[in-house]
Design a protein around this motif. Structure first.
Motif, PDB file in Angstrom:
ATOM      1  N   SER A 174     -11.248  21.280   2.662  1.00 25.73           N
ATOM      2  CA  SER A 174     -10.395  21.518   3.827  1.00 25.73           C
ATOM      3  C   SER A 174      -8.917  21.399   3.488  1.00 25.73           C
ATOM      4  O   SER A 174      -8.061  21.901   4.229  1.00 25.73           O
ATOM      5  CB  SER A 174     -10.732  20.520   4.933  1.00 25.73           C
ATOM      6  N   GLY A 175      -8.603  20.702   2.397  1.00 25.30           N
ATOM      7  CA  GLY A 175      -7.215  20.512   1.996  1.00 25.30           C
ATOM      8  C   GLY A 175      -6.509  19.401   2.730  1.00 25.30           C
ATOM      9  O   GLY A 175      -5.306  19.178   2.522  1.00 25.30           O
ATOM     10  N   THR A 176      -7.213  18.676   3.567  1.00 25.66           N
ATOM     11  CA  THR A 176      -6.621  17.596   4.349  1.00 25.66           C
ATOM     12  C   THR A 176      -7.223  16.264   3.918  1.00 25.66           C
ATOM     13  O   THR A 176      -8.455  16.148   3.781  1.00 25.66           O
ATOM     14  CB  THR A 176      -6.874  17.818   5.852  1.00 25.66           C
ATOM     15  N   GLY A 177      -6.387  15.265   3.702  1.00 25.05           N
ATOM     16  CA  GLY A 177      -6.907  13.974   3.289  1.00 25.05           C
ATOM     17  C   GLY A 177      -5.840  12.902   3.290  1.00 25.05           C
ATOM     18  O   GLY A 177      -4.645  13.173   3.439  1.00 25.05           O
ATOM     19  N   THR A 178      -6.283  11.672   3.130  1.00 26.04           N
ATOM     20  CA  THR A 178      -5.413  10.502   3.026  1.00 26.04           C
ATOM     21  C   THR A 178      -5.755   9.757   1.752  1.00 26.04           C
ATOM     22  O   THR A 178      -6.945   9.496   1.479  1.00 26.04           O
ATOM     23  CB  THR A 178      -5.594   9.577   4.240  1.00 26.04           C
ATOM     24  N   VAL A 179      -4.747   9.430   0.979  1.00 22.80           N
ATOM     25  CA  VAL A 179      -4.930   8.715  -0.275  1.00 22.80           C
ATOM     26  C   VAL A 179      -4.113   7.437  -0.198  1.00 22.80           C
ATOM     27  O   VAL A 179      -2.923   7.472   0.121  1.00 22.80           O
ATOM     28  CB  VAL A 179      -4.492   9.571  -1.481  1.00 22.80           C
TER      29      VAL A 179
ATOM     30  N   PRO B  72      -6.273  23.008  -0.264  1.00 20.72           N
ATOM     31  CA  PRO B  72      -7.720  22.921  -0.463  1.00 20.72           C
ATOM     32  C   PRO B  72      -8.089  22.559  -1.901  1.00 20.72           C
ATOM     33  O   PRO B  72      -7.553  23.135  -2.851  1.00 20.72           O
ATOM     34  CB  PRO B  72      -8.211  24.328  -0.111  1.00 20.72           C
ATOM     35  N   ASN B  73      -8.972  21.571  -2.027  1.00 20.25           N
ATOM     36  CA  ASN B  73      -9.478  21.128  -3.337  1.00 20.25           C
ATOM     37  C   ASN B  73      -8.351  20.668  -4.265  1.00 20.25           C
ATOM     38  O   ASN B  73      -8.488  20.701  -5.488  1.00 20.25           O
ATOM     39  CB  ASN B  73     -10.280  22.235  -4.015  1.00 20.25           C
ATOM     40  N   GLY B  74      -7.254  20.250  -3.673  1.00 15.74           N
ATOM     41  CA  GLY B  74      -6.124  19.820  -4.485  1.00 15.74           C
ATOM     42  C   GLY B  74      -6.322  18.453  -5.113  1.00 15.74           C
ATOM     43  O   GLY B  74      -7.291  17.740  -4.837  1.00 15.74           O
ATOM     44  N   THR B  75      -5.387  18.098  -5.972  1.00 18.14           N
ATOM     45  CA  THR B  75      -5.392  16.798  -6.643  1.00 18.14           C
ATOM     46  C   THR B  75      -4.111  16.064  -6.301  1.00 18.14           C
ATOM     47  O   THR B  75      -3.011  16.607  -6.458  1.00 18.14           O
ATOM     48  CB  THR B  75      -5.487  16.979  -8.168  1.00 18.14           C
TER      49      THR B  75
ATOM     50  N   ASP C  51       0.830  -1.195   0.000  1.00 17.01           N
ATOM     51  CA  ASP C  51       0.000   0.000   0.000  1.00 17.01           C
ATOM     52  C   ASP C  51       0.869   1.251   0.000  1.00 17.01           C
ATOM     53  O   ASP C  51       1.758   1.410   0.838  1.00 17.01           O
ATOM     54  CB  ASP C  51      -0.913   0.031   1.227  1.00 17.01           C
ATOM     55  N   VAL C  52       0.598   2.128  -0.956  1.00 18.24           N
ATOM     56  CA  VAL C  52       1.236   3.442  -1.028  1.00 18.24           C
ATOM     57  C   VAL C  52       0.275   4.436  -0.389  1.00 18.24           C
ATOM     58  O   VAL C  52      -0.900   4.516  -0.778  1.00 18.24           O
ATOM     59  CB  VAL C  52       1.545   3.834  -2.478  1.00 18.24           C
ATOM     60  N   ARG C  53       0.758   5.187   0.591  1.00 17.00           N
ATOM     61  CA  ARG C  53      -0.127   6.065   1.359  1.00 17.00           C
ATOM     62  C   ARG C  53       0.451   7.483   1.426  1.00 17.00           C
ATOM     63  O   ARG C  53       1.634   7.664   1.722  1.00 17.00           O
ATOM     64  CB  ARG C  53      -0.320   5.520   2.776  1.00 17.00           C
ATOM     65  N   LEU C  54      -0.414   8.448   1.177  1.00 22.82           N
ATOM     66  CA  LEU C  54      -0.066   9.862   1.322  1.00 22.82           C
ATOM     67  C   LEU C  54      -1.056  10.508   2.273  1.00 22.82           C
ATOM     68  O   LEU C  54      -2.269  10.454   2.053  1.00 22.82           O
ATOM     69  CB  LEU C  54      -0.118  10.577  -0.032  1.00 22.82           C
ATOM     70  N   ASP C  55      -0.538  11.105   3.345  1.00 24.16           N
ATOM     71  CA  ASP C  55      -1.331  11.952   4.229  1.00 24.16           C
ATOM     72  C   ASP C  55      -0.908  13.385   3.974  1.00 24.16           C
ATOM     73  O   ASP C  55       0.291  13.705   4.046  1.00 24.16           O
ATOM     74  CB  ASP C  55      -1.072  11.586   5.688  1.00 24.16           C
TER      75      ASP C  55
END
Length: 548
Positions: A488-493, A467-470, A458-462
């Motif tokens: 919010s600009g905060t997320g985990t992919v 905000p609203n980024g890609t 698993d490749v993970r980015l926190d």
């Protein structure tokens, strides 16, 4: 004997020169003659003018009495340079005994040129009696085209120049005709010597090589910054204040072609800010950063790619523990595009200042080189980003590097960048972690994860601050995963793959398009949904475990 249309002195001309010197002037280059520098004396092509002498030397004062303290002598040299003149023109100046200060001013004409044709642009600097050979200890300063005058004495010097004694011998004023108009370039150089005791010497205050760190941690730093000691408009105090305001832990001083600012940084560093000494070397075939130089060390720039000298200076930087980093390799300005190759580089600056098409090209080329390194078995080249800030409104820390280092110390930071344990952020508001995990193991930026070819990982980015980024995950096959961030600009992919499907993976975090309009894709795919870069990581390498 005539060289390139210019003739050496004959007896009548020598008499005329003597009369001109007595009058405080010197004839132009057409009368003075151009003497070609010996082959190999410097890397780039150079010419040397006839010498300038002063009355005190001509009447024997250099070996006897000296003029009264405070008295001055001035000489003026005029001349003309044709299009195609050598990169550097040396004007020898015979310095007699008892000189306290040398002051030089210069000017040149700027005739109108047709649209699309470069106009006149001429740099200036100086070497002392120790000579002008490549890497000479005689270097005493360079201001490029940023200043029209400079002064040097034992206790002080114009920014860009090194204080010290004005010793007896042949000094050389260096003209660097960066661009010459079709009509040629007419120049005027005025040299004034002031006599008297040399006075107290300048005492440098070099910055320490360690600041109060957090042990092994991620440290933020801008590694490409300019001050008034080259072509910047910020004082060192203002640059240090800007670095602190940007939330940086360290910064690197990289004034063009001079080490003169190194001796003032000590008073602006502190437990909260490590200041690293360096230089931006601006050749005619591209610019490069020497990061982590010992304080006071200077790196020569007087060569082209065809002169086979770059590797010599790369080795010099490496011997000192520093890094060699090609800067803004796709910059469109004259002499800025990188032509020396990357074999001697430790990293490459793929992001320089606000995001532009130049940076897009640099990232694409860097990514292609990652694939080449995997195929050839050569060391891969880490990416870095810097602001290259010179003056307002350029923003210090846009972008900067976030480096995993064992300490907030010069050698530890250089080790971290050299190993590719860094990512690039547009500001301290952007935070991220990026890992690959599988089989009970984990690897981070610049590291390797080895697993069986078919084992899932698993490749993970926190990430936060976009905000609203890609978010884009890019491998040796290209983009393999894309996901949007909330307002919010905060997320985990998280994306799952195997070492058989991806040899490396790196992450990009992009802003949305400024006007909300998708970018234009190619005919085989949808429109692009991302805009300028907000963060960029070096890769995590995924290695297939050998069977047996």
């Amino acid at each position: 004997m005539c060289l390139d249309g210019y003739c050496e002195h004959n007896a009548d001309e020598l008499d005329a020169d003597a009369s001109a010197r007595a009058a405080g002037t010197a004839p132009g280059v057409g009368r003075r003659g151009l003497l070609m520098a010996a082959a190999g004396a410097v890397g780039a092509a150079a010419v040397t003018l006839g010498p300038v002498s002063f009355a005190s030397a001509a009447d024997g004062s250099s070996s006897g009495s000296t003029p009264p303290a405070g008295s001055q002598e001035t000489r003026t040299v005029t001349g003309h340079l044709e299009t195609g003149v050598a990169d550097f023109v040396y004007l020898p100046v015979e310095i007699p005994k008892g000189v306290q200060k040398i002051a030089v001013s210069y000017s040149y004409d700027k005739p109108a040129v047709p649209a699309g044709t470069p106009g006149n642009s001429c740099d200036i600097g100086v070497f002392d009696q120790r000579g002008t050979a490549l890497d000479s200890q005689g270097f005493r300063g360079w201001s490029g085209g940023f200043r029209t005058s400079f002064e040097i004495s034992n206790g002080e010097a114009t920014p860009g120049y090194l204080p010290g004694p004005v010793s007896v011998g042949t000094w050389n004023i260096v003209l660097g005709p960066y661009q010459v108009a079709p009509q040629g370039l007419n120049y005027n150089v005025q040299i004034t010597l002031t006599y008297g005791p040399e006075g107290p010497r300048f005492v440098p205050t070099y910055p320490p090589q360690r600041a109060k760190g957090r042990g092994r941690a991620w440290y933020r730093g801008d590694c490409h910054l300019h001050t008034v000691y080259s072509d910047g408009k910020r004082l060192p105090s203002e640059v240090a204040a800007g670095a602190r305001a940007a939330g940086l832990d360290f910064m690197v001083s990289t004034d063009h072609n001079t080490s003169s600012s190194h001796g003032v940084w000590g008073q602006y560093s502190g437990p909260d800010l490590l200041i690293v000494t360096g230089e931006e070397i601006t050749t005619r075939n591209g610019h490069w950063l020497a990061l982590g130089l010992p304080a006071g060390e200077w790196i020569d720039w007087r060569y082209r790619s065809r002169d086979d000298s770059f590797d010599r200076f790369a080795r010099k930087v490496h011997r000192s523990g520093g890094l060699v980093v090609p800067a803004h390799p796709y910059c469109p300005y004259v002499a800025c595009q990188w032509k020396f190759g990357y074999d001697d580089a430790d990293a490459v600056e793929v992001w320089n200042g606000p995001w532009t098409y130049d940076d897009e090209s640099a990232v694409d080329t860097w990514d292609a080189r990652l694939g080449e390194a995997l195929r050839s078995g050569k060391k891969w080249l880490p990416a870095m980003g810097n602001s290259d800030a010179h003056s307002e409104p350029q923003v210090i820390g846009l972008p900067h590097n976030v480096v995993l280092a064992d300490d907030l110390a010069t050698d530890a930071l250089m080790d971290g960048i050299r190993a590719g344990r860094n990512w690039i952020a547009e500001s301290s508001a952007v935070q991220l972690t990026f890992t690959a995990t599988g089989g009970g193991r984990q690897a981070g930026i610049g590291e390797e994860l080895t697993l069986p070819a078919d084992a899932p990982l698993d490749v993970r980015l926190d990430v936060s601050g976009v905000p609203n980024g890609t978010v884009r995950f890019i491998t040796d096959e290209g983009q393999m995963h894309q996901e949007s961030l909330p307002a919010s600009g905060t997320g985990t992919v998280v994306w799952r793959t195997t070492t058989s499907l991806a040899a490396y993976v790196r992450a990009e975090v992009r802003h949305p398009m400024a006007d909300g309009t998708p970018g234009k894709g190619n005919t085989m795919g949808p429109a692009l949904q991302w805009g300028p870069m907000a963060a960029l990581t070096n890769p995590v390498f995924l290695v297939a475990q050998k069977k047996g």
